[in-house]
Write a protein that holds these residues in place. Sequence first.
Motif, PDB file in Angstrom:
ATOM      1  N   LEU A 172     -51.796  64.855 118.542  1.00  0.00           N
ATOM      2  CA  LEU A 172     -51.237  65.487 116.948  1.00  0.00           C
ATOM      3  C   LEU A 172     -49.914  65.226 116.845  1.00  0.00           C
ATOM      4  O   LEU A 172     -48.817  65.554 118.175  1.00  0.00           O
ATOM      5  CB  LEU A 172     -51.004  66.569 116.452  1.00  0.00           C
ATOM      6  N   TYR A 179     -49.730  68.042 110.708  1.00  0.00           N
ATOM      7  CA  TYR A 179     -49.223  66.816 111.889  1.00  0.00           C
ATOM      8  C   TYR A 179     -49.725  65.796 110.758  1.00  0.00           C
ATOM      9  O   TYR A 179     -50.570  66.086 110.064  1.00  0.00           O
ATOM     10  CB  TYR A 179     -49.488  66.629 113.090  1.00  0.00           C
ATOM     11  N   ALA A 208     -54.105  62.174 114.639  1.00  0.00           N
ATOM     12  CA  ALA A 208     -54.504  63.030 115.024  1.00  0.00           C
ATOM     13  C   ALA A 208     -55.102  61.383 116.225  1.00  0.00           C
ATOM     14  O   ALA A 208     -55.585  60.875 115.655  1.00  0.00           O
ATOM     15  CB  ALA A 208     -55.681  63.537 115.019  1.00  0.00           C
TER      16      ALA A 208
END
Length: 219
Positions: free
Chosen positions: A147, A188, A191
């Motif tokens: 992430l 985040y 990924a």
Amino acid sequence: MAIRKINILGKVSGKIGNTVSRIRYGKEVIYTKPVSVNISHSSKAVDGRAKFSFTVKLARLVNSVPELSAVWKNSKMTGTNAYQKLIKHNSKFTAAGGLTIRNIITPPGIDTIKNSLALDSLCIMVSSVFDGPVLNCFTSIFSLLFLYSGKENELLLLSSKDILLVESHSIQGIIPLTGLDREKIFRYNKAVILSSFTSEIKNPACLNWTTTIPFEIDL
């Protein structure tokens, strides 16, 4: 480092040329003076150290899982052990900013011809279609999550034995996200998810695994 047994001058402590003498537990120990090393701060050197750091993190995490370690150990990839194989075959694919979809958590194995991934706040579901019938021995799915958002990143390796055979040529694996800070995951931006199906390691000779299934997604 050496221990001086006979010294006509008696026991000496201090620097002599490029050697250093110290008294340790009643014995005179002599060792070479440490050499100062200039660490390059060029962008190429900094990127190289960052790439190696991410590769080592990946290798340690994957090798800590008995099933995945056994996969690498029993593979025909070059290297003396599972950890070294992981380092050797991932170093050329890791970027200075972290993992990429070219990194692998399992070496080439049983290939899939079509893959899909669904990720929500509850679970990760990976679906794969095979060119031939699915082996009934698949028992686990592993997914490594890298992430990242700007300079922040996190590396997680999740697993589950919740394998669902849907058809003779396809398989689904579900990894629950229970126990994780799910809100943190979705803070985040992006990924990289590397997944693989594996079988039990009770009999290494019958160990099977899929080639790493890569995904890159926006969160």
